[in-house]
Design a protein around this motif. Structure first.
Motif, mmCIF file in Angstrom:
data_model
loop_
_atom_site.group_PDB
_atom_site.id
_atom_site.type_symbol
_atom_site.label_atom_id
_atom_site.label_comp_id
_atom_site.label_asym_id
_atom_site.label_seq_id
_atom_site.Cartn_x
_atom_site.Cartn_y
_atom_site.Cartn_z
ATOM 1 N N ARG A 37 -13.842 7.703 105.042
ATOM 2 C CA ARG A 37 -13.294 8.807 105.816
ATOM 3 C C ARG A 37 -12.112 8.365 106.667
ATOM 4 O O ARG A 37 -11.277 9.184 107.031
ATOM 5 N N TRP A 38 -12.065 7.097 107.012
ATOM 6 C CA TRP A 38 -10.946 6.578 107.789
ATOM 7 C C TRP A 38 -10.755 5.108 107.474
ATOM 8 O O TRP A 38 -11.675 4.424 106.991
ATOM 9 N N GLY A 45 -6.919 8.901 107.502
ATOM 10 C CA GLY A 45 -8.076 9.705 107.850
ATOM 11 C C GLY A 45 -8.267 10.835 106.866
ATOM 12 O O GLY A 45 -7.297 11.372 106.325
ATOM 13 N N ARG A 46 -9.538 11.185 106.596
ATOM 14 C CA ARG A 46 -9.860 12.279 105.673
ATOM 15 C C ARG A 46 -10.967 13.128 106.278
ATOM 16 O O ARG A 46 -11.791 12.636 107.030
ATOM 17 N N PHE A 47 -10.956 14.396 105.927
ATOM 18 C CA PHE A 47 -12.039 15.281 106.351
ATOM 19 C C PHE A 47 -12.353 16.285 105.244
ATOM 20 O O PHE A 47 -11.589 16.453 104.314
ATOM 21 N N GLN A 92 -6.240 15.189 104.379
ATOM 22 C CA GLN A 92 -6.051 13.769 104.618
ATOM 23 C C GLN A 92 -4.718 13.553 105.301
ATOM 24 O O GLN A 92 -3.783 14.354 105.163
ATOM 25 N N SER A 123 -10.478 20.740 102.878
ATOM 26 C CA SER A 123 -10.392 19.300 103.131
ATOM 27 C C SER A 123 -8.951 18.913 103.412
ATOM 28 O O SER A 123 -8.020 19.703 103.197
#
Length: 774
Positions: A725-726, A772-774, A179, A177
């Motif tokens: 997520r964003w 943003g994150r994933f 960010q 993950s």
């Protein structure tokens, strides 16, 4: 202005109004055994304020907690930014005065140029004491805890006034993950931004195996201004780059190895520096005679509280590096845990411009003299020396929840600091045609070095007499060996040594009325190490260094913590009273020769007292708040050692006056309200406000050396997706463009001339926030 003050007051007080209107909705607390610890709810926030994981309600001390979400919404990128989050904390990072972050808690802290000085507010990162070689940038941080009052029993080094306890985000073994966060603004954006700043930060989690994970993170912080060269209109450049790598390995359920390394580099122009705040008519005329470079248009420099302009024909350069690493190894035996922490840090300044680091103002007269006069000049150090810190700690801690909870250990630290000397801060030579130069301020540092080693044994325990009543006792024995050498301007070397033994302690009672309400009362004796002060400017050659005795605070505190709003928030109220023997204070004055002479002395009779209240958590489903208020008279003695009034360096009476950089009243709040806009989108509005009463910047009764009471307000308006997520937002900081300085100095012999340091916090900023994150 009236409406702005109302807005600040409304924003600042919203948390306490929310408390008053919603407290009746609170449900009874759950009984012990029916509760699962959830670090996302207010009552069950887990902290490490006592070097063990505990609910914040179970910690018998006042602790302010700032989580990663608040750090993001308030754009907290540096240690100094933490001043906007907590009422009891002030951080002054003026050049040469940022030992240990330059922090003050409840009015007490270290502000000195002395090379042997230690900090009063400790900075601890992932359990590692930073001493006086601390980090400056904050990124990829999970939580910041501000612990108030002496913390030497457990934290030892540089903690006589309190601790800033920082926990970074730990690696995960299970998911890949990441960010990224961007803060973007430009000078003149929206017609009102006073400087430009672009901050990009992020973190990447890499699972290596089922027993190991790696986390990489970093930040790039590019700032333009607010200092501006009136010769060509260019803004000062301030660039910072930091990175961290954290490797977590758990070979067995009992063993955990945490390896941490970080690096920081700063480049570009020097830190925000002196500009002219107030000037006599002749000085004002000199300022207005700023001449442009060929083809450029000059802006006359006008002395004012908001003046950020100077004239310079030579670009100043400075920078430095700060890096370190640590290895934390913990083994859980079941009933106790053995922990070893080994750490080393180095701070190194880059070579400055040797001939002329700064010419903050060049006053050219027509016709120009044969030698171009300078109003501000500084000669840098061509060969800066590093500061090195090594620490080693071994400790054993019982399991949390045992009838006898204890932590015992040993600690060793070695600090080696060297200065190459040089004229570090010269605020000027003004030449008038046919007249001798008027020297305004000069501060000359001499070469020297300090070696400070400490050996300590420590322990603290809480014995639970009943399920509700606990008795607290702790102590620390420290042996400190301090040595220092220096060369005076004549080249004469002097050396000094001192060996000091000290015992600090902590006692108290803790009573848990139920799982949602606890009270405590404690008394603690702290310790801040001795230092050697170099002789004042003008002393005869060979004058020995002066031993400045250790600083010994004794602090009394009573407090109450309760869970509110269905345990989603915590109210923390405390009253405190601290006396300090041998407070290490510094006074600076301008000599007839123009030299700025700073003298460090022990001051008896310093007191800090008051009451503080903090509310933090999620008070409703959509509203999150962290707000606090402190009333804190932190004062100089009412009498001198001779029985007369206590006098400042300018011989004015400051008996009982407020300590430097310490507002008597301070309010800090941050709140965010979110609302679903659709099944996929959420809107949010956040607001923050800081109020400070009139704040002195020097030990003087001169009203020009204090800053008026003021509000600084800001906020964000944006949208995010439902899964977080964003997000995208527009932000504003310092909405009213309040020009609050971080330093004021009567830097000039002529009455009416004053200098100031203005930083990013002194001007409005408008821009965009993207995450943003994933």
């Amino acid at each position: 202005m009236y409406n702005v003050k109302l807005f600040g007051l409304a924003t600042g007080c919203c948390s306490f109004l929310a408390l008053a209107t919603a407290a009746h909705a609170q449900q009874p607390a759950q009984t012990a055994g029916a509760e699962a610890v959830d670090t996302e709810t207010g009552a069950d926030i887990v902290v490490t304020a006592q070097k063990r994981e505990q609910r914040i309600l179970d910690v018998p001390a006042s602790v302010s907690v700032i989580d990663d979400r608040q750090l993001a919404r308030q754009q907290v990128n540096t240690l100094a930014d933490l001043s906007r989050t907590t009422p009891s904390l002030e951080i002054n990072q003026a050049p040469g005065q940022n030992l240990g972050g330059g922090g003050q808690i409840r009015g007490l802290g270290t502000q000195t140029f002395g090379i042997g000085a230690s900090a009063a507010v400790g900075v601890v990162v992932d359990g590692v004491s930073q001493g006086s070689v601390n980090i400056s940038q904050l990124f990829d941080v999970q939580r910041v805890e501000v612990l108030k009052g002496p913390q030497g029993t457990l934290f030892g080094l540089t903690t006589s006034a309190g601790v800033i306890n920082i926990t970074t985000k730990a690696p995960s073994f299970t998911e890949f993950s990441g960010q990224v966060r961007a803060q973007l603004s430009d000078e003149g954006f929206a017609g009102s931004t006073g400087y430009g700043q672009q901050v990009i930060s992020g973190g990447l989690n890499i699972p290596i195996s089922s027993i190991a994970g790696l986390r990489l993170s970093g930040i790039v912080d590019l700032r333009q201004g607010p200092g501006r060269n009136a010769l060509d209109g260019s803004l000062d450049a301030h660039n910072g780059y930091s990175a961290r790598a954290r490797l977590l390995i758990a070979p067995t359920e009992a063993l955990q190895i945490d390896l941490n390394a970080d690096f920081n580099r700063t480049t570009g122009g020097y830190d925000d520096f002196f500009t002219v705040r107030s000037a006599t008519p002749s000085f004002a005329t000199a300022l207005a005679n700023c001449r442009p470079a060929p083809g450029a248009t000059a802006t006359p420099v006008v002395a004012s509280p908001g003046n950020r302009d100077y004239c310079s024909t030579i670009e100043g350069r400075s920078g430095g590096e700060n890096f370190g690493g640590s290895a934390t190894i913990a083994y859980d035996f079941g009933s106790s845990t053995l922990t070893s922490i080994t750490a080393a840090r180095r701070q190194r300044s880059a070579p400055n411009t040797v001939e002329d680091v700064f010419r903050l103002t060049n006053a050219f007269f027509a016709p120009p003299p044969a030698v171009a006069p300078t109003l501000v000049q500084s000669v840098g150090t061509p060969d800066p020396k590093p500061t090195d810190l090594f620490t080693q700690e071994f400790r054993v801690a019982s399991r949390t929840g045992a009838r006898l909870e204890y932590t015992v250990g040993v600690f060793y630290s070695s600090l080696k600091s060297t200065t190459a000397g040089g004229a570090q801060l010269v605020i000027g030579d003004v030449f008038a045609l046919g007249a001798p130069p008027l020297v305004l301020v000069r501060n000359i540092s001499t070469p020297g070095g300090t070696r400070d080693t400490q050996h300590a044994v420590f322990g603290q325990a809480t014995y639970h007499v009943t399920d509700r009543l606990g008795v607290i006792a702790g102590g620390r024995y420290t042996r400190e060996n301090l040595s220092q050498y220096s060369f005076d301007p004549a080249g004469v070397r002097s050396a000094s040594r001192s060996k000091i033994d000290n015992t600090s302690w902590r006692f108290g009672l803790q009573y848990e009325m139920d799982r949602a309400l606890t009270t405590y009362a404690t008394v603690a004796r702290g310790y801040k190490g001795a230092q050697f002060a170099t002789p004042p400017v003008g002393s005869p050659p060979g004058t020995p260094n002066t031993l400045i005795n250790p600083e010994i605070p004794t602090a009394y505190e009573i407090g109450l913590k309760t869970a509110l709003f269905d345990r989603r928030a915590v109210l923390d109220v405390s009253a405190f009273y601290t006396t300090v023997d041998g407070y290490q204070g510094q006074t600076c004055s301008t000599q007839a020769t123009g030299l700025l002479s700073c003298t460090t002395t022990n001051i008896d009779g310093i007191k800090s007292k008051g009451i503080e209240a903090n509310l933090f958590g999620q008070v409703t489903k959509n509203l999150t708040i962290n707000a606090g208020l402190i009333y804190n008279p932190a004062t100089y003695p009412k009498r001198s050692v001779t029985g007369g009034p206590y006098l400042a360096s300018d011989q004015t009476d400051i008996s009982g006056a407020q300590l430097v950089n310490s507002p008597r009243w301070k309010f800090a709040s941050s709140a965010e309200y979110s609302q679903p806009l659709s099944s996929a989108l959420q809107g949010f509005l956040s607001a923050d406000a800081v109020y400070r009463s009139r704040t002195p910047y020097a030990a003087s009764s001169d009203p020009m050396l204090s800053y008026r009471a003021n509000w600084i307000v800001g906020g964000r308006l944006g949208i995010r997706d439902a899964n977080d997520r964003w997000s995208a937002a527009v932000f504003v900081r310092n909405l009213t463009n309040e020009h609050q300085p971080f330093l004021l100095q009567a830097a000039f012999p002529n009455a009416g001339n004053y200098g100031q340091m203005l930083g990013a916090q002194s001007f409005r900023s408008v821009g965009l926030n993207l995450e943003g994150r994933f």
